[in-house]
Scaffold this active site. Structure first.
Site, PDB file in Angstrom:
ATOM      1  N   CYS A  58       0.814  -1.207   0.000  1.00 43.64           N
ATOM      2  CA  CYS A  58       0.000   0.000   0.000  1.00 43.64           C
ATOM      3  C   CYS A  58       0.851   1.261   0.000  1.00 43.64           C
ATOM      4  O   CYS A  58       0.730   2.103   0.861  1.00 43.64           O
ATOM      5  CB  CYS A  58      -0.933  -0.001   1.202  1.00 43.64           C
ATOM      6  SG  CYS A  58      -1.676  -1.579   1.508  1.00 43.64           S
ATOM      7  N   PRO A  86      -6.289  -5.470  -2.144  1.00 41.35           N
ATOM      8  CA  PRO A  86      -7.461  -4.587  -2.184  1.00 41.35           C
ATOM      9  C   PRO A  86      -7.272  -3.228  -1.542  1.00 41.35           C
ATOM     10  O   PRO A  86      -8.160  -2.390  -1.610  1.00 41.35           O
ATOM     11  CB  PRO A  86      -8.485  -5.377  -1.362  1.00 41.35           C
ATOM     12  CG  PRO A  86      -7.658  -6.103  -0.357  1.00 41.35           C
ATOM     13  CD  PRO A  86      -6.349  -6.432  -1.043  1.00 41.35           C
ATOM     14  N   CYS A  87      -6.104  -2.960  -0.945  1.00 41.75           N
ATOM     15  CA  CYS A  87      -6.077  -1.820  -0.034  1.00 41.75           C
ATOM     16  C   CYS A  87      -6.178  -0.482  -0.734  1.00 41.75           C
ATOM     17  O   CYS A  87      -6.360   0.530  -0.085  1.00 41.75           O
ATOM     18  CB  CYS A  87      -4.869  -1.883   0.883  1.00 41.75           C
ATOM     19  SG  CYS A  87      -3.325  -1.743   0.018  1.00 41.75           S
ATOM     20  N   ARG A  88      -6.055  -0.414  -2.048  1.00 41.89           N
ATOM     21  CA  ARG A  88      -6.233   0.872  -2.721  1.00 41.89           C
ATOM     22  C   ARG A  88      -7.439   0.887  -3.658  1.00 41.89           C
ATOM     23  O   ARG A  88      -7.595   1.777  -4.489  1.00 41.89           O
ATOM     24  CB  ARG A  88      -4.966   1.261  -3.466  1.00 41.89           C
ATOM     25  CG  ARG A  88      -3.750   1.278  -2.537  1.00 41.89           C
ATOM     26  CD  ARG A  88      -2.543   1.864  -3.178  1.00 41.89           C
ATOM     27  NE  ARG A  88      -2.647   3.311  -3.257  1.00 41.89           N
ATOM     28  CZ  ARG A  88      -2.270   4.119  -2.275  1.00 41.89           C
ATOM     29  NH1 ARG A  88      -1.800   3.641  -1.172  1.00 41.89           N
ATOM     30  NH2 ARG A  88      -2.378   5.425  -2.413  1.00 41.89           N
TER      31      ARG A  88
END
Lengths: 243, 314
Positions: free
Chosen positions: A73, A195-197
């Site tokens: 991330c 998935p963090c962005r």
């Protein structure tokens, strides 16, 4: 409630709509539920021809031990500065196993088979799962790939199978990380687009849809962005229909 | 208040004291003596004991490996909060001495037929698979037939680092909507990792305490990062959203969490206890507030790893 937050219930609703469409289009999506719970995932398998190469790309191997890992991330400026490093490291996982002292002999043997026609493509079996991440309130794409002989592709090979149109984008986008992770419902190794962005690239899309008072299927829109990078195309038919 | 919570944990020595070293240390405390308002020092002692928990382990080479001479077993004290592939360089070196390079592939570990997932903390693996067994923990080492349908590959420490940081980021997404971890600089992330890698408690906690902060008025994190593992289940773990404070403003307890996520883990009145709920080798009282557990008994990856295992029958 924030515009970009995808509740688990909404996720399941989006999935149901996709399934309805898929049934008409006969493109093979199904819902797999986890025993004794509401939880589950969308699943699809597909044959895909891709060029894979298990040897490290260019000079990317050298710095892998010294530089950091493929932390998932990075902030944008950080990303720009470190994009070279990033590409190095995403590729490094497979590279080390091939280069290290403790060679995976099986891999090497198979490598010979699969790179006979280096530069030409071969047919691979892909399995895609769309899961909900309650931590990030987003959908997550998990996938694995096999040769027709049943051998699983390594991270290195998966990375090399990303179409060149997308590999640049992968390296330079918030989606830059494909890592091997445990499937949270099956407990088996899968590859995952982190998935963090997701929220970051979904926000403008959702904002426009909201401004025009247009309904939008979060999962479908998201899939049309991330899917093509790993060979999963979303037919236009999906988006021309009404939700 | 905290002192009394500590007693809850400490009191478990009366229940069943597992035999590994980390827990023995936890058990020795007599924190009740500190009286009503506890001091920070006591809490720090708990963090320290969790960090320095060790499991005596005997590594044996798989019988099917081809060796040039007989391989002696190798003994090691494994840190509970670390990862198998991070602390077993010496094990690898030891066995490589009796093997030919061409017989060596990626190293992996197995306990009684179960491949051990390096990406779970060592203490979790032990509690889940080997609680209530005789020490030292007997792990079998393999150098071929890597079970790639069961285990993630771990070709280098940078893969462990990525996994570790990814867990910390996910935990912070739950606790603070990622705000704390995103405000940290790259060197801060590195400090967390180096602290774990080099077993530097102070280095790690100087940074990790930021991840443990929360607004006083809210009484806890947004959600508690937890995972509940069950031995003998296809599903690897349960992980859902759960708040530390109830809508009425009461502190949620470990019992509240289990009741919602895994009701069979809690015995019904009058029935014998079928399961043990184990964190770091001890059975905390079900009345222990979850927020306190999250701050003190989480692993360095910032998740509270809870193992639910069958009560031994003997």
């Amino acid at each position: 409630m924030s515009l970009c937050v995808l509740e688990e219930e909404t996720f399941r609703h989006c999935c149901r709509l996709i399934l309805q469409q898929s049934e008409q289009l006969r493109d093979g999506w199904s819902w797999e539920s986890v025993q004794g719970s509401q939880e589950g995932y969308l699943r699809k398998t597909a044959l895909r021809s891709a060029v894979i190469n298990s040897s490290p790309v260019g000079d990317q191997v050298e710095s892998s031990s010294e530089s950091g890992p493929q932390t998932s991330c990075q902030s944008w400026p950080d990303l720009q500065q470190h994009k070279k490093e990033q590409s190095v490291l995403v590729a490094s996982a497979g590279a080390d196993s091939i280069q290290g002292d403790i060679d995976d002999e099986d891999d090497d043997a198979d490598e010979g088979v699969c790179t006979v026609s280096e530069g030409s493509s071969q047919v691979l079996q892909y399995e895609y799962h769309i899961l909900y991440s309650c931590s990030y309130s987003t959908p997550v794409l998990y996938f694995r790939a096999f040769t027709l002989e049943g051998r699983s592709l390594s991270l290195q090979e998966v990375w090399s199978s990303v179409h060149s149109n997308f590999s640049f984008r992968l390296q330079n986008s918030p989606l830059n990380t494909i890592t091997q992770q445990e499937h949270p419902l099956l407990g088996q190794p899968f590859f995952m687009l982190h998935p963090c962005r997701t929220e970051e690239f979904m926000r403008p899309v959702l904002q426009v849809a909201q401004d025009h008072n247009r309904p939008v299927n979060y999962v479908l829109t998201w899939l049309s962005v991330v899917g093509p990078m790993v060979g999963l195309d979303v037919p236009l038919m999906y988006t021309t229909s009404h939700y | 208040m905290v002192a009394c919570l500590l007693c809850c944990v400490v009191d478990n020595r009366k229940v069943s004291l597992p035999l590994d070293l980390g827990v023995c240390v936890l058990g020795i405390y007599s924190l009740c003596a500190t009286g009503g308002r506890s001091s920070m020092a006591d809490d720090k002692d708990v963090l320290r004991d969790v960090w320095f928990g060790r499991i005596p382990t005997c590594f044996t080479l798989n019988q099917d490996e081809v060796t040039e001479r007989e391989a002696e077993p190798y003994y090691l004290l494994l840190p509970r909060v670390s990862y198998l592939t991070l602390v077993t360089d010496k094990v690898k070196k030891h066995f490589l001495k009796v093997m030919k390079a061409e017989d060596v592939e990626e190293m992996w570990f197995e306990y009684e037929g179960t491949p051990l997932k390096w990406h779970y903390p060592i203490g979790v693996l032990f509690d889940l698979h080997a609680s209530n067994t005789v020490l030292p923990w007997s792990i079998t080492v393999h150098f071929k037939n890597f079970p790639d349908r069961d285990l993630l590959h771990c070709p280098s420490n940078s893969v462990i680092e990525a996994h570790f940081m990814s867990s910390i980021k996910e935990a912070d997404a739950l606790k603070h909507k990622s705000q704390v971890v995103n405000d940290m600089q790259k060197k801060d992330h590195k400090q967390l990792w180096m602290g774990l890698q080099n077993d530097k408690f102070d280095q790690f906690w100087a940074m990790n305490r930021k991840l443990m902060e929360y607004p006083t008025e809210e009484g806890g994190f947004r959600y508690i990062p937890f995972r509940i593992y069950q031995a003998m289940s296809d599903r690897p773990f349960i992980q859902k959203l759960f708040r530390p404070i109830s809508p009425e403003g009461n502190a949620h307890t470990l019992g509240n969490l289990l009741k919602e996520m895994y009701p069979t883990a809690i015995p019904n009145d009058g029935e014998p206890k079928r399961y043990q709920v184990v964190i770091h080798g001890i059975e905390p009282l079900l009345e222990t507030p979850l927020q306190w557990l999250s701050e003190h008994l989480s692993h360095p990856d910032n998740f509270l790893h809870i193992c639910v295992i069958p009560t031994p029958t003997d």
